[in-house]
Design a protein around this motif. Structure first.
Motif, mmCIF file in Angstrom:
data_model
loop_
_atom_site.group_PDB
_atom_site.id
_atom_site.type_symbol
_atom_site.label_atom_id
_atom_site.label_comp_id
_atom_site.label_asym_id
_atom_site.label_seq_id
_atom_site.Cartn_x
_atom_site.Cartn_y
_atom_site.Cartn_z
ATOM 1 N N ASN A 144 -30.633 9.764 -7.083
ATOM 2 C CA ASN A 144 -31.245 9.727 -5.653
ATOM 3 C C ASN A 144 -32.823 9.953 -5.527
ATOM 4 N N ALA A 145 -33.380 9.271 -4.456
ATOM 5 C CA ALA A 145 -34.547 9.796 -4.162
ATOM 6 C C ALA A 145 -34.490 10.046 -2.762
ATOM 7 N N SER A 146 -35.582 10.790 -2.119
ATOM 8 C CA SER A 146 -35.435 10.996 -0.772
ATOM 9 C C SER A 146 -36.565 11.807 -0.205
ATOM 10 N N MET A 147 -36.750 11.392 1.086
ATOM 11 C CA MET A 147 -37.912 12.145 1.704
ATOM 12 C C MET A 147 -37.340 12.746 3.056
ATOM 13 N N GLY A 148 -37.974 13.772 3.745
ATOM 14 C CA GLY A 148 -37.506 14.325 5.147
ATOM 15 C C GLY A 148 -36.704 15.408 4.696
ATOM 16 N N LEU A 149 -35.600 15.574 5.660
ATOM 17 C CA LEU A 149 -34.796 16.637 5.967
ATOM 18 C C LEU A 149 -33.894 16.568 4.398
ATOM 19 N N TYR A 150 -33.577 15.773 3.672
ATOM 20 C CA TYR A 150 -32.653 15.772 2.602
ATOM 21 C C TYR A 150 -33.461 16.550 1.464
ATOM 22 N N ALA A 151 -34.669 16.033 1.175
ATOM 23 C CA ALA A 151 -35.637 16.505 0.324
ATOM 24 C C ALA A 151 -35.995 18.091 0.581
ATOM 25 N N GLU A 152 -35.960 18.454 1.830
ATOM 26 C CA GLU A 152 -36.301 19.916 2.329
ATOM 27 C C GLU A 152 -34.893 20.530 1.902
ATOM 28 N N LEU A 185 -38.586 14.717 13.025
ATOM 29 C CA LEU A 185 -38.305 13.332 12.861
ATOM 30 C C LEU A 185 -39.318 12.555 12.377
ATOM 31 N N TRP A 186 -39.089 11.407 11.552
ATOM 32 C CA TRP A 186 -40.086 10.803 11.091
ATOM 33 C C TRP A 186 -39.941 9.322 11.566
ATOM 34 N N ASN A 187 -41.292 8.756 11.967
ATOM 35 C CA ASN A 187 -41.227 7.367 12.434
ATOM 36 C C ASN A 187 -41.724 6.502 11.256
ATOM 37 N N LEU A 188 -40.527 5.791 10.834
ATOM 38 C CA LEU A 188 -40.803 5.129 9.773
ATOM 39 C C LEU A 188 -40.861 3.503 9.761
ATOM 40 N N ARG A 189 -41.728 2.672 9.148
ATOM 41 C CA ARG A 189 -41.786 1.416 9.082
ATOM 42 C C ARG A 189 -41.296 0.876 7.803
ATOM 43 N N MET A 190 -39.781 0.308 7.787
ATOM 44 C CA MET A 190 -39.213 0.010 6.509
ATOM 45 C C MET A 190 -39.048 -1.691 6.187
ATOM 46 N N PRO A 202 -34.613 11.711 10.745
ATOM 47 C CA PRO A 202 -35.013 13.118 9.986
ATOM 48 C C PRO A 202 -35.063 12.994 8.628
ATOM 49 N N THR A 203 -34.407 11.781 7.884
ATOM 50 C CA THR A 203 -34.225 11.888 6.552
ATOM 51 C C THR A 203 -34.120 10.405 6.252
ATOM 52 N N LEU A 204 -34.900 10.099 5.071
ATOM 53 C CA LEU A 204 -34.520 8.903 4.374
ATOM 54 C C LEU A 204 -33.745 9.018 2.782
ATOM 55 N N PHE A 205 -32.721 8.524 2.470
ATOM 56 C CA PHE A 205 -32.107 8.773 1.332
ATOM 57 C C PHE A 205 -32.006 7.560 0.584
ATOM 58 N N VAL A 232 -29.861 5.026 2.909
ATOM 59 C CA VAL A 232 -29.256 5.653 3.863
ATOM 60 C C VAL A 232 -30.184 6.622 4.997
ATOM 61 N N VAL A 233 -30.129 6.280 6.242
ATOM 62 C CA VAL A 233 -30.840 6.929 7.146
ATOM 63 C C VAL A 233 -30.068 7.370 8.286
ATOM 64 N N LEU A 234 -30.446 8.769 8.851
ATOM 65 C CA LEU A 234 -29.692 9.191 10.012
ATOM 66 C C LEU A 234 -30.347 8.973 11.119
ATOM 67 N N LYS A 235 -29.635 8.520 12.059
ATOM 68 C CA LYS A 235 -30.508 8.312 13.607
ATOM 69 C C LYS A 235 -30.689 9.937 14.026
#
Length: 321
Positions: A144-152, A185-190, A202-205, A232-235
């Protein structure tokens, strides 16, 4: 694309990480040496002992293997396997695994036993098969790869493991403490499949391992078996709700939570939606944390990893039942 040809005379170039999991390095080395001797298989062990990095030894192992048509082998946890795979991808060489970590998702999803002697027998007798590789920018991820809360969470989990030891319970409670402290919380444009979506999360997985995705209950767990990755993203949710999501994941029911959004894709670009967006973000790939330039491009590698593995993966098949 034809797989590399290996036979009973193909030497093994093994990068052994002394710090992975709970394994005893001397015992692991003895098992490898005795097993190779019994099979009449030439081998060389590159021991990661603090004086040299996994990256440097992986590069050397690839060069040595390329010169004689050998097999590059990672003996360690998912992080070690990731690093050696990064050096091997695109070389045309066969890749083998002797799992030594705590979770070993990559090896388990491909039917490679956790016992070193049994895994070595697979390496000595099986043939290379294509294994999908995920890329974030140019970095490999097999699990997996992740940013945000899961990476923390992963970053802090390692500090807890260093203090209290490596076990799944320590990993769980380290995660619980991390999510209870609050999160950004991250504002992401995907952008994927010709569509764009702004998501506050909070996280992108991004998952590339069907076994891990099945175990936490993600809807698109079969994406890696269909040539795709699973996002996978969390609201946005309150701190008090986060432990419940962690428990749902442990029980294999995360995908049914209203706070979870998931979808499959082959390629996806991720930008931050603010005017003053960061140039770099921390990204975890198979548990290894590194600063990565924005925007992030997640995609399936056009080249597979030629993994020496059995024809079946009993644990993955059982998880599908």
């Amino acid at each position: 694309m034809l797989p590399p040809q290996i036979g009973p005379n193909s030497p093994l170039f093994i990068v052994l990480n002394a710090g992975s999991g709970n394994s005893d390095t001397a015992e692991t080395r003895r098992v490898i040496e005795e097993g190779c001797a019994a099979a009449g298989r030439k081998h060389r062990i590159f021991l990661v002992d603090g004086r040299t990095t996994v990256q440097a030894l992986a590069r050397e192992a690839v060069e040595r293997a390329r010169a004689v048509g050998g097999v590059v082998v990672a003996a360690g946890g998912d992080g070690t396997i990731n690093t050696v795979a990064q050096a091997t991808l695109g070389s045309g060489l066969a890749f083998g695994v002797l799992p030594q970590g705590t979770f070993n998702y990559f090896s388990r999803a491909h039917g490679i036993p956790g016992d070193t002697a049994e895994a070595l027998q697979v390496l000595l007798t099986a043939q290379p098969q294509p294994a999908q590789v995920g890329l974030v920018n140019d970095r490999v991820f097999l699990v997996n790869a992740s940013m945000g809360l899961y990476a923390e969470l992963l970053e802090e989990r390692e500090s807890y493991k260093a203090r209290y030891g490596r076990s799944r319970w320590i990993a769980f409670f380290a995660g619980l403490l991390t999510v209870m402290r609050g999160h950004r919380l991250w504002n992401l444009r995907m952008a994927w499949r010709g569509q764009e979506r702004d998501i506050r999360t909070p996280t992108l997985f991004v998952g590339n391992n069907p076994l891990q995705l099945l175990q936490v209950g993600i809807e698109h767990a079969d994406a890696p078996e269909n040539g795709q990755l699973a996002a996978v993203v969390l609201k946005p949710t309150g701190v008090l709700a986060m432990p419940g999501l962690l428990v749902r994941g442990a029980l294999g029911r995360l995908g049914s939570a209203d706070e979870v959004l998931s979808f499959p894709f082959e390629s996806m670009t991720v930008k931050t939606g603010r005017l003053h967006s960061p140039r770099r973000v921390k990204v975890a790939t198979d548990g290894e944390i590194a600063w990565t330039e924005m925007p992030l491009l997640f995609r399936v590698s056009p080249e597979p990893l030629w993994l020496v593995r059995p024809d079946s993966a009993p644990e993955l098949e059982a998880a599908k039942q």
